[in-house]
Structures are given as structure tokens and as C-alpha cells.
Design a protein around this motif. Structure first.
Motif, short mmCIF file in Angstrom:
data_model
loop_
_atom_site.label_atom_id
_atom_site.label_comp_id
_atom_site.label_asym_id
_atom_site.label_seq_id
_atom_site.Cartn_x
_atom_site.Cartn_y
_atom_site.Cartn_z
N GLN A 181 0.81 -1.21 0.00
CA GLN A 181 0.00 0.00 0.00
C GLN A 181 0.85 1.27 0.00
N VAL A 182 0.31 2.29 -0.63
CA VAL A 182 0.89 3.63 -0.55
C VAL A 182 -0.21 4.61 -0.17
N MET A 183 0.21 5.74 0.36
CA MET A 183 -0.71 6.86 0.56
C MET A 183 -0.41 7.87 -0.53
N ALA A 184 -1.46 8.45 -1.10
CA ALA A 184 -1.29 9.36 -2.23
C ALA A 184 -2.07 10.64 -2.02
N ILE A 185 -1.63 11.67 -2.72
CA ILE A 185 -2.31 12.96 -2.72
C ILE A 185 -2.67 13.29 -4.16
N GLN A 186 -3.78 14.00 -4.32
CA GLN A 186 -4.22 14.43 -5.64
C GLN A 186 -4.13 15.95 -5.70
N ASP A 187 -3.77 16.46 -6.87
CA ASP A 187 -3.48 17.89 -7.05
C ASP A 187 -4.48 18.84 -6.39
N GLU A 188 -5.74 18.55 -6.46
CA GLU A 188 -6.73 19.56 -6.12
C GLU A 188 -7.61 19.22 -4.92
N LYS A 189 -7.39 18.07 -4.28
CA LYS A 189 -8.26 17.63 -3.20
C LYS A 189 -7.51 17.51 -1.87
N GLY A 190 -8.14 17.99 -0.80
CA GLY A 190 -7.57 17.83 0.53
C GLY A 190 -7.92 16.49 1.11
N ILE A 191 -7.55 15.44 0.38
CA ILE A 191 -7.89 14.06 0.76
C ILE A 191 -6.64 13.19 0.67
N LEU A 192 -6.44 12.34 1.68
CA LEU A 192 -5.38 11.34 1.63
C LEU A 192 -5.99 10.04 1.12
N PHE A 193 -5.41 9.49 0.05
CA PHE A 193 -5.91 8.25 -0.52
C PHE A 193 -4.96 7.11 -0.16
N THR A 194 -5.49 6.03 0.38
CA THR A 194 -4.70 4.82 0.59
C THR A 194 -4.99 3.89 -0.59
N LEU A 195 -3.93 3.43 -1.27
CA LEU A 195 -4.07 2.65 -2.50
C LEU A 195 -3.48 1.26 -2.34
N ASP A 196 -4.13 0.28 -2.96
CA ASP A 196 -3.60 -1.08 -3.06
C ASP A 196 -2.73 -1.14 -4.30
N LEU A 197 -1.45 -1.43 -4.12
CA LEU A 197 -0.51 -1.44 -5.24
C LEU A 197 -0.73 -2.61 -6.19
N ASN A 198 -1.34 -3.65 -5.73
CA ASN A 198 -1.54 -4.82 -6.58
C ASN A 198 -2.72 -4.66 -7.54
N THR A 199 -3.72 -3.91 -7.09
CA THR A 199 -4.93 -3.74 -7.90
C THR A 199 -5.14 -2.31 -8.39
N GLY A 200 -4.54 -1.35 -7.71
CA GLY A 200 -4.79 0.05 -8.01
C GLY A 200 -6.04 0.59 -7.35
N ASN A 201 -6.73 -0.25 -6.59
CA ASN A 201 -7.97 0.17 -5.94
C ASN A 201 -7.72 1.14 -4.80
N ILE A 202 -8.68 2.02 -4.56
CA ILE A 202 -8.63 2.93 -3.42
C ILE A 202 -9.16 2.19 -2.19
N VAL A 203 -8.30 2.04 -1.18
CA VAL A 203 -8.68 1.33 0.04
C VAL A 203 -9.46 2.25 0.97
N SER A 204 -9.01 3.50 1.08
CA SER A 204 -9.70 4.46 1.95
C SER A 204 -9.41 5.88 1.50
N GLN A 205 -10.28 6.80 1.91
CA GLN A 205 -10.11 8.22 1.66
C GLN A 205 -10.28 8.97 2.97
N THR A 206 -9.27 9.78 3.32
CA THR A 206 -9.31 10.52 4.58
C THR A 206 -9.17 12.01 4.32
N PRO A 207 -10.23 12.79 4.45
CA PRO A 207 -10.11 14.24 4.29
C PRO A 207 -9.24 14.83 5.40
#
Length: 306
Positions: free
Chosen positions: A78-104
Motif C-alpha cells: 500500500q501507498v498513501m497518495a495525494i491528488q493535485d486539487e483535493k484535501g484528501i489522503l488516498f490509501t491505495l492497493d498497489l496490486n490492484t490500483g484500488n482505493i482502500v480508503s479516503q481521509t479528508p
């Protein structure tokens, strides 16, 4: 003078000339179509541990993350990611690319990179402001206004665990109220986690002229603008990624010597904006999506040495 094609010597010479003509033509074609050199190791006692010229394990991401701007490793999966325009932390599954969770964590702004420090996440805004978010108390966020500004266009942030500091590499110039860097020189600055201040002097400098010399750029500086930075967990070397310039540079933080320069294939990395190392020392590079091309994260395993 007429050629006597009945003469065996004349025929032999004609055959030789035709063969030579074909050979020269093929050589010119081969030279002109030879794949360009992409990797340049400078230090004699150094081996770059990743095969960036080979395709790594690539994961395509959800369209929500088309403008993924930074990643930091949680674990091997897993990695945590940021998107250019959103104040949200995304947790991603590296094997599938799926979003595991979103934390504003805060309002929508131009966020460019992030890094984990224990239970805290530091997020870098384009103007150099830093946000500290406590994962254990998700209603707590602190903002630190640094000496960077929009003119610096800061996109690169990482945690330097061995020195307990953050590193920031602006695309352009030096922080306000500090000595401006020479033209075509990029600086990497430290953010002290105790004083919450940016260093007055760069802890590392990289000259575009030096990069141009290494890759044989005809004596011209090779222009690049840092988009991500990471510290190798075993060697301590600083890795600098640039989307503008499509290059990955490895620097020894002690000697300030450039160890390796890796040019990146634009078809694999259309817009590389994020970089991190996982717990197994794998190198991960994220690239924003372009047009119909999805954003992605590519994982490169370290070479095994005998």
C-alpha cells in the motif's frame, strides 16, 4: 572507357563494390536508429540498483487519481497518495490500483507531495506551506508557512529519517530572505522538525550544467525541474525525480556528488510526479494520466548482487 562485363575481374569488383555499398548503407542506418543511451553512472564504485530501462510492475489507477501528485509508502502492498486539487489522503492497493480508503484532512488546495513521519503525514502545498496531519487524531491539522513562495513552485517532499528532517526541492530559485542560487542550479533544502523552519542554505545543490556534461548534452545545461524526492533507505542517497526534463538523478548527500543520471522513457512515464521507497527497498514512481491514458504507479525491484 567501357566496362567489359565479360571479364571475370570486372564482375568481381562490381560485386565487391555492391557489397561495400550495402554494408555502408546498413551501418549508417544502424547508427541513426541506435537506441539512445538512457543511463549514465558517474561514480566508479557505484551501481545503480534499478533497471528503469525495463518495464517494472505497473498498476493503473482510478480516474479520480488522474492528477496524482505525490506518494509515500505505507508497506509493500500500500501507498498513501495525494491528488493535485483535493484535501484528501488516498490509501491505495498497489496490486490492484484500488482505493482502500479516503481521509479528508483540509480544504481543497494545490497539494503537490506528502510523506509519513510516524503517525503523522506532512503535505506540501505548491506555495511551500506544509500541513501536519495526525492520523491518530484525524480532526487535528497544523499549518506551517515556510519561507518558500509560489515563485519557487514546490512539488518535492520527503522524510530524511537518519537526520530527522524533511527535504524540499523547489522547481525554481531559493526560499525568500536567503541567498539566491546561481543560474541553472537547483537546491534541496531541509525543514527542521523541531524548529519548523527551512534551512537558510541548501543541503544539496545540483547544477544543470553538470547534468548536461554527464549525459553529453553538447556542453549545454540540461534543464530539469524537480517533481519528487526520496531518500534510499539503505544507502542514504538522495533520488531526485523531474517530470520537466524526464530525468532521475541520484546524489550522495555527504559529498554532494551526482552518482547516476537516468533519462526516463516518456511512453512509460508521461508525467512522473511522485516517488517513494517501500520497506523492501523497491522504488515506486507515480505518473499522472494524460488524455485517455490512466495515471499509474510503477514498482522497480532492486537488482540482486552477487
Amino acid at each position: 572507357m567501357k566496362m567489359d562485363l565479360q571479364n571475370s575481374t570486372t564482375v568481381t569488383w562490381l560485386i565487391v563494390l555492391v557489397i561495400l555499398f550495402i554494408a555502408v548503407g546498413y551501418s549508417v542506418f544502424a547508427i541513426n536508429n541506435k537506441p539512445p543511451q538512457m543511463a549514465f553512472t558517474v561514480a566508479d564504485d557505484y551501481t545503480f540498483p534499478y533497471k528503469i530501462d525495463k518495464k517494472g510492475f505497473r498498476t493503473e489507477l482510478n480516474s479520480i487519481l488522474k492528477e496524482i501528485s505525490g506518494i509515500t509508502s505505507i508497506n509493500q502492498d500500500q501507498v498513501m497518495a495525494i491528488q493535485d486539487e483535493k484535501g484528501i489522503l488516498f490509501t491505495l492497493d498497489l496490486n490492484t490500483g484500488n482505493i482502500v480508503s479516503q481521509t479528508p484532512f483540509d480544504k481543497d488546495r494545490d497539494y503537490e507531495d506528502l510523506c509519513l513521519v510516524g503517525d503523522h503525514v506532512f503535505i506540501l502545498e505548491r506555495d511551500g506551506d506544509l500541513y501536519q496531519f495526525n492520523l491518530a487524531a484525524t480532526d487535528t491539522v497544523q499549518k506551517f508557512e515556510t519561507s518558500f513562495s509560489y515563485r519557487n513552485d514546490t512539488e518535492s517532499l520527503c522524510f530524511d529519517a537518519s537526520r530527522n528532517r524533511l527535504l524540499i526541492a523547489p522547481k525554481d530559485g531559493a526560499p525568500d530572505d536567503t541567498v539566491e542560487l546561481p543560474k541553472n542550479v537547483k537546491g534541496i533544502y531541509a525543514f527542521d522538525l523541531i524548529s519548523k523552519r527551512v534551512s537558510q542554505e541548501p543541503v544539496i545543490t545540483i547544477a544543470e550544467k553538470e547534468i548536461g556534461r554527464i549525459i553529453g548534452n553538447g556542453g549545454k545545461p540540461y534543464s530539469f525541474k524537480p517533481s519528487a524526492i526520496a531518500v534510499h533507505p539503505k544507502t542514504g542517497h538522495i533520488y531526485v525525480l523531474a517530470s520537466v526534463g524526464k530525468v532521475l538523478i541520484v546524489v550522495d548527500p555527504v559529498s554532494n556528488q551526482v552518482m547516476h543520471v537516468q533519462l526516463l522513457d516518456e511512453s512509460v512515464f508521461p508525467q512522473p510526479e511522485g516517488m517513494t521507497f517501500d520497506t523492501a527497498d523497491n522504488l515506486l514512481i507515480s505518473s499522472e494520466g494524460l488524455l485517455t491514458k490512466a495515471a499509474s504507479i510503477t514498482r522497480f525491484s532492486a537488482k540482486t548482487t552477487k
